[in-house]
Design a protein around this motif. Structure first.
Motif, mmCIF file in Angstrom:
data_model
loop_
_atom_site.group_PDB
_atom_site.id
_atom_site.type_symbol
_atom_site.label_atom_id
_atom_site.label_comp_id
_atom_site.label_asym_id
_atom_site.label_seq_id
_atom_site.Cartn_x
_atom_site.Cartn_y
_atom_site.Cartn_z
ATOM 1 N N ASP A 34 43.641 34.280 1.805
ATOM 2 C CA ASP A 34 42.234 34.107 1.440
ATOM 3 C C ASP A 34 42.022 33.009 0.391
ATOM 4 O OD1 ASP A 34 43.465 35.416 -0.603
ATOM 5 O OD2 ASP A 34 41.869 36.886 -0.935
ATOM 6 N N ARG A 35 43.055 32.285 0.026
ATOM 7 C CA ARG A 35 42.922 31.209 -0.957
ATOM 8 C C ARG A 35 44.069 30.226 -0.778
ATOM 9 N NH1 ARG A 35 46.391 31.900 -5.309
ATOM 10 N NH2 ARG A 35 47.547 33.863 -5.281
ATOM 11 N N LEU A 36 43.989 29.120 -1.516
ATOM 12 C CA LEU A 36 45.059 28.132 -1.489
ATOM 13 C C LEU A 36 45.923 28.270 -2.731
ATOM 14 C CD1 LEU A 36 43.102 24.946 -0.329
ATOM 15 C CD2 LEU A 36 44.610 26.382 1.054
ATOM 16 N N GLU A 37 47.169 27.867 -2.617
ATOM 17 C CA GLU A 37 48.058 27.827 -3.759
ATOM 18 C C GLU A 37 48.840 26.520 -3.734
ATOM 19 O OE1 GLU A 37 50.581 31.222 -3.351
ATOM 20 O OE2 GLU A 37 51.829 30.294 -1.795
ATOM 21 N N ILE A 38 49.507 26.193 -4.827
ATOM 22 C CA ILE A 38 50.271 24.954 -4.902
ATOM 23 C C ILE A 38 51.491 25.054 -3.991
ATOM 24 C CG2 ILE A 38 51.595 23.433 -6.428
ATOM 25 C CD1 ILE A 38 49.750 24.319 -8.696
ATOM 26 N N ASN A 39 51.678 24.028 -3.186
ATOM 27 C CA ASN A 39 52.833 23.959 -2.297
ATOM 28 C C ASN A 39 53.989 23.329 -3.082
ATOM 29 O OD1 ASN A 39 54.732 23.546 -0.322
ATOM 30 N ND2 ASN A 39 53.325 22.578 1.129
ATOM 31 N N ARG A 40 54.850 24.155 -3.632
ATOM 32 C CA ARG A 40 55.919 23.689 -4.515
ATOM 33 C C ARG A 40 57.042 22.960 -3.773
ATOM 34 N NH1 ARG A 40 54.054 24.091 -9.789
ATOM 35 N NH2 ARG A 40 52.969 26.067 -10.084
ATOM 36 N N GLN A 57 48.278 18.880 2.855
ATOM 37 C CA GLN A 57 46.966 19.049 2.235
ATOM 38 C C GLN A 57 47.123 18.958 0.723
ATOM 39 O OE1 GLN A 57 44.597 22.243 3.804
ATOM 40 N NE2 GLN A 57 43.315 22.349 1.971
ATOM 41 N N TRP A 58 46.168 18.304 0.057
ATOM 42 C CA TRP A 58 46.255 18.140 -1.396
ATOM 43 C C TRP A 58 44.869 18.154 -2.015
ATOM 44 C CZ3 TRP A 58 43.668 13.745 -2.901
ATOM 45 C CH2 TRP A 58 43.513 12.737 -1.944
ATOM 46 N N SER A 59 44.841 18.416 -3.308
ATOM 47 C CA SER A 59 43.601 18.417 -4.081
ATOM 48 C C SER A 59 43.755 17.491 -5.279
ATOM 49 C CB SER A 59 43.272 19.828 -4.576
ATOM 50 O OG SER A 59 42.865 20.645 -3.512
ATOM 51 N N PHE A 60 42.673 16.791 -5.593
ATOM 52 C CA PHE A 60 42.650 15.874 -6.729
ATOM 53 C C PHE A 60 41.756 16.451 -7.820
ATOM 54 C CE2 PHE A 60 40.286 12.036 -8.477
ATOM 55 C CZ PHE A 60 41.223 11.763 -9.457
ATOM 56 N N TYR A 61 42.275 16.443 -9.044
ATOM 57 C CA TYR A 61 41.571 16.995 -10.202
ATOM 58 C C TYR A 61 41.513 15.981 -11.341
ATOM 59 C CZ TYR A 61 42.588 21.649 -8.193
ATOM 60 O OH TYR A 61 42.686 22.748 -7.379
ATOM 61 N N MET A 62 40.541 16.188 -12.231
ATOM 62 C CA MET A 62 40.526 15.477 -13.505
ATOM 63 C C MET A 62 40.253 16.507 -14.598
ATOM 64 S SD MET A 62 36.861 13.498 -13.288
ATOM 65 C CE MET A 62 37.116 12.830 -14.922
ATOM 66 N N ALA A 63 40.729 16.233 -15.809
ATOM 67 C CA ALA A 63 40.555 17.168 -16.923
ATOM 68 C C ALA A 63 40.139 16.398 -18.171
ATOM 69 C CB ALA A 63 41.857 17.922 -17.190
ATOM 70 N N ASN A 64 39.513 17.099 -19.124
ATOM 71 C CA ASN A 64 39.112 16.444 -20.370
ATOM 72 C C ASN A 64 40.136 16.679 -21.484
ATOM 73 O OD1 ASN A 64 38.634 19.108 -21.035
ATOM 74 N ND2 ASN A 64 36.532 18.792 -21.760
ATOM 75 N N PHE A 65 41.384 16.843 -21.080
ATOM 76 C CA PHE A 65 42.497 16.983 -22.026
ATOM 77 C C PHE A 65 43.754 16.494 -21.320
ATOM 78 C CE2 PHE A 65 42.228 20.877 -19.580
ATOM 79 C CZ PHE A 65 43.547 21.139 -19.232
ATOM 80 N N TYR A 66 44.826 16.359 -22.068
ATOM 81 C CA TYR A 66 46.100 15.973 -21.448
ATOM 82 C C TYR A 66 47.110 17.082 -21.700
ATOM 83 C CZ TYR A 66 50.035 13.253 -19.814
ATOM 84 O OH TYR A 66 51.109 12.814 -19.096
ATOM 85 N N ALA A 67 47.901 17.367 -20.699
ATOM 86 C CA ALA A 67 48.922 18.412 -20.833
ATOM 87 C C ALA A 67 50.061 18.129 -19.875
ATOM 88 C CB ALA A 67 48.322 19.785 -20.528
#
Length: 202
Positions: free
Chosen positions: A158-164, A116-126
């Motif tokens: 009760d939530r998702l976390e990053i699967n490292r 399972q994965w999530s896709f994000y976009m941001a208005n900055f780069y880091a």
């Protein structure tokens, strides 16, 4: 006693409008010789905005951009469809910066079950960090960032976390390039090699 905010924000649109009225009044004076006495156009004071106001404005822009991005990836091929799951977060100390969740899906990766994965976009780069500080070294070099992270249920359930354990410490891709981001998301969503060939040719 609350600390003094590090950034001061003002309503640039209102200031520009006020300055435009001032410019028109000057033009009218040159044309007619009459001086406009109303105080409206003279008022060019900046209207400073609170952090919550800035965060709200940033959030609207992020979600609009996220919706447009979702439409673009879903418009590529009828065999690739992603659910729309738009929500945003802004950075507490810099509310003009934030990121937007666009979609979530599952993909079978090499030597992995469905991830399972999530896709994000941001208005900055880091840089994508690990641990508590997910965003590190925020840079003005690029004004956009796109990334996908593998997720799994947290121990609390009760939530998702990053699967490292997946990808590069949980990060499946990370780029400032919109075209590369689109290809990466589509590759994650492609169900067969024929579709992957089409995507690679973009």
């Amino acid at each position: 006693m609350q600390p003094t905010p590090k950034f001061k924000y003002y309503d640039a649109t209102a200031l520009k409008r006020a300055q435009g009225r001032q410019s028109l009044a000057h033009t009218e004076f040159l044309r007619t010789g009459k001086l406009e006495t109303r105080g409206d156009w003279k008022r060019t004071d900046k209207r400073y905005m609170s952090y919550p106001e800035v965060a709200e404005q940033t959030g609207r822009k992020l979600e609009k951009a996220g919706t447009l991005t979702h439409e673009r990836i879903n418009g590529f091929h009828r065999a690739i469809r992603f659910p729309k799951l738009i929500f945003h977060r802004t950075l507490a100390s810099m509310p003009h910066l934030g990121y937007c969740h666009v979609t979530v899906s599952k993909t079978r990766l090499a030597k992995q079950e469905d991830v399972q994965w999530s896709f994000y976009m941001a208005n900055f780069y880091a840089e994508i960090g690990d641990g508590e500080r997910f965003f590190e070294a925020i840079s003005p070099k690029f004004s956009r960032m796109y990334f996908a992270v593998a997720t799994c249920p947290a121990k609390s359930g009760d939530r998702l976390e990053i699967n490292r354990t997946v990808g590069d410490d949980g990060v499946l891709f990370h780029t400032h390039d919109a075209k590369l981001a689109m290809k990466s998301v589509l590759m994650l969503g492609a169900r067969n090699e024929e579709l992957r060939k089409v995507i690679r040719a973009i």
